[in-house]
Design a protein around this motif. Structure first.
Motif, mmCIF file in Angstrom:
data_model
loop_
_atom_site.group_PDB
_atom_site.id
_atom_site.type_symbol
_atom_site.label_atom_id
_atom_site.label_comp_id
_atom_site.label_asym_id
_atom_site.label_seq_id
_atom_site.Cartn_x
_atom_site.Cartn_y
_atom_site.Cartn_z
ATOM 1 N N ARG A 1 -6.287 4.072 -1.719
ATOM 2 C CA ARG A 1 -7.001 2.804 -1.883
ATOM 3 C C ARG A 1 -6.296 1.872 -2.864
ATOM 4 N NH1 ARG A 1 -12.815 4.724 -3.296
ATOM 5 N NH2 ARG A 1 -12.578 6.734 -2.303
ATOM 6 N N GLN A 2 -5.302 2.379 -3.573
ATOM 7 C CA GLN A 2 -4.592 1.511 -4.506
ATOM 8 C C GLN A 2 -3.696 0.549 -3.734
ATOM 9 O OE1 GLN A 2 -2.340 4.217 -6.923
ATOM 10 N NE2 GLN A 2 -0.449 3.718 -5.908
ATOM 11 N N TYR A 3 -3.449 -0.599 -4.325
ATOM 12 C CA TYR A 3 -2.522 -1.551 -3.728
ATOM 13 C C TYR A 3 -2.025 -2.512 -4.795
ATOM 14 C CZ TYR A 3 -6.355 -4.991 -3.644
ATOM 15 O OH TYR A 3 -7.375 -5.842 -3.992
ATOM 16 N N HIS B 1 0.850 -1.195 0.000
ATOM 17 C CA HIS B 1 0.000 0.000 0.000
ATOM 18 C C HIS B 1 0.883 1.240 0.000
ATOM 19 C CE1 HIS B 1 -3.876 -1.872 0.959
ATOM 20 N NE2 HIS B 1 -3.179 -2.728 1.691
#
Length: 166
Positions: free
Chosen positions: A69-71, A10
């Motif tokens: 929120r990206q991962y 993250h």
């Protein structure tokens, strides 16, 4: 199927939700004080501009939290290494590599004095490659590359699955 390595990466956010609330409360309070001073001196048209900087700051944090929120998920099983990238404004992408042929390349970050690409971890096999963890700090990238390399070496130790034909 046995999972040998599973990492979810993250982007780092240095300010949590409660810290954001405190920061916004302080900024709003300071803006109210400044607006009060301007109103007291008869410069009331300045007051709406005091609210614009609060709005701009709130919007900037909203975009930052949305991008958090990206991962990326890197998972090594007995049969494949898969990379799953989830981004808040793009469709999910997946890459799959056979661990036997996989090569990990970790380049160190460029000096602060030079212009150039920052360090990155690249997974490649059979002409296909993908960079992982570009949003991580240099130390986190190094640690990730080391851990993934250790997991791959453990996978390749006998008795490991046979190499694919071709």
């Amino acid at each position: 199927m046995r999972v040998l390595f599973d990492a979810i990466l993250h982007p780092h956010r240095s300010l949590g939700r409660s810290g954001f609330r405190v920061l916004m409360a302080v900024v709003v309070a300071m803006n109210l004080i400044v607006a009060g001073i301007f109103v007291a001196h008869g410069a009331w048209p300045v007051v709406p501009f005091c609210g614009l900087d609060v709005l701009a700051l709130w919007l900037a944090f909203r975009v930052s939290y949305r991008s958090a929120r990206q991962y990326e998920r890197v998972r090594l099983t007995e049969t494949a290494l898969t990379v799953q990238r989830v981004h808040w404004k793009a469709p999910e992408r997946r890459w799959s590599f056979h661990p036997y042929w996989l090569r990990i390349t970790h380049t160190e970050p460029a000096d602060h004095e030079r212009r150039g690409a920052a360090g990155q971890v690249t997974l490649s096999s059979h002409g296909q490659s993908v960079g992982v963890g570009s949003f991580l700090s240099p130390d986190e990238r190094s640690s990730f590359a080391r851990a993934l390399g250790d997991a791959l070496r453990a996978w390749r130790r006998p008795p490991c699955p046979p190499a694919p034909a071709g």
